[in-house]
Design a protein around this motif. Structure first.
Motif, PDB file in Angstrom:
ATOM      1  N   THR A   1      40.473 112.146  28.168  1.00 52.38           N
ATOM      2  CA  THR A   1      39.528 111.746  29.204  1.00 52.38           C
ATOM      3  C   THR A   1      38.527 112.850  29.511  1.00 52.38           C
ATOM      4  O   THR A   1      37.355 112.572  29.799  1.00 52.38           O
ATOM      5  N   VAL A   2      38.960 114.102  29.468  1.00 53.72           N
ATOM      6  CA  VAL A   2      38.026 115.212  29.660  1.00 53.72           C
ATOM      7  C   VAL A   2      36.933 115.168  28.598  1.00 53.72           C
ATOM      8  O   VAL A   2      35.742 115.377  28.886  1.00 53.72           O
TER       9      VAL A   2
ATOM     10  N   GLU B   1      35.933 112.488  27.018  1.00 55.62           N
ATOM     11  CA  GLU B   1      35.096 111.325  27.309  1.00 55.62           C
ATOM     12  C   GLU B   1      34.108 111.617  28.438  1.00 55.62           C
ATOM     13  O   GLU B   1      32.912 111.295  28.342  1.00 55.62           O
ATOM     14  N   VAL B   2      34.600 112.205  29.525  1.00 64.04           N
ATOM     15  CA  VAL B   2      33.721 112.527  30.649  1.00 64.04           C
ATOM     16  C   VAL B   2      32.626 113.495  30.221  1.00 64.04           C
ATOM     17  O   VAL B   2      31.457 113.343  30.599  1.00 64.04           O
ATOM     18  N   ALA B   3      32.999 114.482  29.417  1.00 69.38           N
ATOM     19  CA  ALA B   3      32.013 115.458  28.951  1.00 69.38           C
ATOM     20  C   ALA B   3      30.922 114.780  28.129  1.00 69.38           C
ATOM     21  O   ALA B   3      29.724 115.075  28.292  1.00 69.38           O
ATOM     22  N   LEU B   4      31.327 113.873  27.250  1.00 72.10           N
ATOM     23  CA  LEU B   4      30.340 113.159  26.438  1.00 72.10           C
ATOM     24  C   LEU B   4      29.427 112.294  27.303  1.00 72.10           C
ATOM     25  O   LEU B   4      28.209 112.258  27.112  1.00 72.10           O
ATOM     26  N   ILE B   5      30.005 111.594  28.284  1.00 68.69           N
ATOM     27  CA  ILE B   5      29.201 110.725  29.147  1.00 68.69           C
ATOM     28  C   ILE B   5      28.180 111.538  29.930  1.00 68.69           C
ATOM     29  O   ILE B   5      26.982 111.228  29.947  1.00 68.69           O
TER      30      ILE B   5
ATOM     31  N   LEU C   1      39.450 109.265  36.502  1.00 69.94           N
ATOM     32  CA  LEU C   1      38.831 110.589  36.443  1.00 69.94           C
ATOM     33  C   LEU C   1      37.338 110.511  36.157  1.00 69.94           C
ATOM     34  O   LEU C   1      36.575 111.358  36.627  1.00 69.94           O
ATOM     35  N   THR C   2      36.906 109.508  35.384  1.00 68.38           N
ATOM     36  CA  THR C   2      35.493 109.415  35.038  1.00 68.38           C
ATOM     37  C   THR C   2      34.640 109.030  36.241  1.00 68.38           C
ATOM     38  O   THR C   2      33.580 109.634  36.477  1.00 68.38           O
TER      39      THR C   2
ATOM     40  N   THR D   1      23.520 102.749  32.329  1.00 77.57           N
ATOM     41  CA  THR D   1      24.756 101.972  32.177  1.00 77.57           C
ATOM     42  C   THR D   1      25.764 102.649  31.252  1.00 77.57           C
ATOM     43  O   THR D   1      26.791 102.040  30.924  1.00 77.57           O
ATOM     44  N   LEU D   2      25.500 103.876  30.827  1.00 78.48           N
ATOM     45  CA  LEU D   2      26.364 104.525  29.839  1.00 78.48           C
ATOM     46  C   LEU D   2      27.778 104.719  30.364  1.00 78.48           C
ATOM     47  O   LEU D   2      28.758 104.471  29.649  1.00 78.48           O
ATOM     48  N   ALA D   3      27.917 105.173  31.624  1.00 77.72           N
ATOM     49  CA  ALA D   3      29.253 105.390  32.184  1.00 77.72           C
ATOM     50  C   ALA D   3      30.027 104.077  32.221  1.00 77.72           C
ATOM     51  O   ALA D   3      31.197 104.012  31.832  1.00 77.72           O
ATOM     52  N   ARG D   4      29.367 103.003  32.688  1.00 80.56           N
ATOM     53  CA  ARG D   4      30.028 101.710  32.734  1.00 80.56           C
ATOM     54  C   ARG D   4      30.436 101.244  31.342  1.00 80.56           C
ATOM     55  O   ARG D   4      31.578 100.809  31.125  1.00 80.56           O
ATOM     56  N   ASP D   5      29.517 101.333  30.396  1.00 85.51           N
ATOM     57  CA  ASP D   5      29.797 100.847  29.051  1.00 85.51           C
ATOM     58  C   ASP D   5      30.929 101.620  28.401  1.00 85.51           C
ATOM     59  O   ASP D   5      31.794 101.039  27.725  1.00 85.51           O
TER      60      ASP D   5
END
Length: 378
Positions: free
Chosen positions: A88-89, A91-95, A312-313, A108-112
């Motif tokens: 998840t870390v 993923e969050v970093a990429l978002i 977490l995101t 909408t990137l976080a949602r998608d």
């Protein structure tokens, strides 16, 4: 007759060389950091983009490997928790990295990405694990109490963070107001924290692998747990790999978006690419656990990742929204809400008996395939 000379010191010397040669899980994160330093803030030609993409994928795999080493040291269910949080870390970093560089086009990137992670874990990884276990033992057995609690938390998090924004009226469109986003972030952290306490302290036995007779399955041929020194080294390399992933994602973000556009896919498919990238190694880990008749570990990985992805995101994005420009659209569309509702209903029916067959695994895989297809062709 072999006429080659036999030097008594040759074998020990070769062994020393092999010990001195760093394994790929050590060398790839270090190479990725070097590539990050050389490419940061520069326009990368196509060949460099390909090399950076390979190093990015290698850094993700290395990060998950080192998370598994740490997980093997601390044991289950702590191991699944470590791996889920590490993924998840990433993923969050990429978002956040892509949102900072993308402006309004990434609203909408976080949602998608979060929705893709939920669908791929609750259907793709769960379905794959049930198929692997079903082919091996005919019936996959797990603890319905622990898995049901995880599924309940995932469904609640998804509804509060991804469904409600579509119906709130404080802001036009599927967007939370600032107080609503703050509430969703605090609620997500509270639910995730409560589940972690349940999983690791209060009801740890709910999340341990079980066999068909309800007892713990026999120990498999795992290697001995790593030493404390090895675990600390893997923890340090995990941090290095995560830094490399964050930085190289920033370098690769224009290429990812160009590739999605060149393929004629909607921009929202970028979120599916990110989720698939970070979940691929975890999918392999879950399949391996299922093959060893440890379906509970597979479900811990899948549902734990879905839960961490939202829990977490959303708080991280809420904090990042302070300096991010443009809207933050979290609400799902009608098609996505139908798929989410179908996932919750099917998952409930799968989890409730505590036993599943190939049929349930196949149903989950089909739902995952439908999600990917509709994401590419909405």
């Amino acid at each position: 007759m072999d006429a080659r000379p036999t030097d008594p010191a040759a074998a020990p010397a070769a062994d020393r060389v092999r010990r001195l040669r760093p394994p790929w899980t050590t060398s790839v994160p270090l190479l990725a950091v070097v590539a990050l330093v050389l490419t940061w803030g520069r326009h990368a030609p196509p060949l460099v983009v390909v090399v950076v993409a390979l190093l990015l994928a290698g850094a993700v795999l290395a990060a998950v490997h080192h998370a598994e080493v740490v997980a093997h040291r601390v044991g289950e269910p702590f191991g699944s928790l470590v791996l889920a949080v590490a993924v998840t870390v990433i993923e969050v970093a990429l978002i956040v990295t892509l949102m900072v560089s993308g402006g309004d086009s990434t609203a909408t990137l976080a949602r998608d990405t979060v929705f893709a992670a939920v669908m791929l874990t609750c259907n793709g990884i769960v379905g794959l694990s049930l198929l692997v276990a079903g082919l091996r033992t005919r019936v996959a057995v797990f603890n319905a109490s622990g898995t049901g609690a995880a599924l309940t938390t995932v469904a609640t998090l998804a509804t509060l963070s991804l469904v409600l924004p579509t119906f709130t009226t404080s802001r036009p469109g599927p967007e939370f107001s600032a107080p609503q986003l703050a509430f969703a972030a605090v609620a997500s952290l509270a639910l995730y924290g409560s589940f972690v306490v349940m999983q690791t302290v209060r009801h740890r036995d709910y999340f341990l692998p079980v066999a068909a007779d309800g007892e713990a399955p026999p120990q498999d041929e795992h290697a001995a747990p790593p030493s404390a020194r090895q675990a600390r080294a893997s923890l340090a390399l995990l941090a290095v790999a995560l830094v490399a992933v964050v930085g190289l994602a920033k370098v690769e973000s224009p290429a990812i978006e160009r590739a999605v556009a060149a393929a004629g896919l909607p921009h929202s498919f970028v979120g599916v690419v990110i989720a698939a990238l970070v979940l691929l190694p975890e999918s392999v880990a879950a399949a391996r656990a299922a093959r060893r008749d440890r379906v509970q570990t597979s479900l811990n990985l899948a549902l734990g990742s879905a839960m961490a992805s939202i829990g977490l995101t959303i708080p991280a994005i809420a904090v990042a929204s302070v300096w991010l420009e443009g809207p933050l659209l979290l609400g799902l569309g009608p098609t996505q809400m139908v798929l989410l509702a179908l996932t919750v209903v099917v998952s409930t029916l799968t989890v409730f008996p505590g036993r599943a067959t190939l049929l349930q695994g196949g149903v989950h895989v089909v739902i995952a395939a439908a999600f990917v297809f509709l994401a590419a062709s909405p």
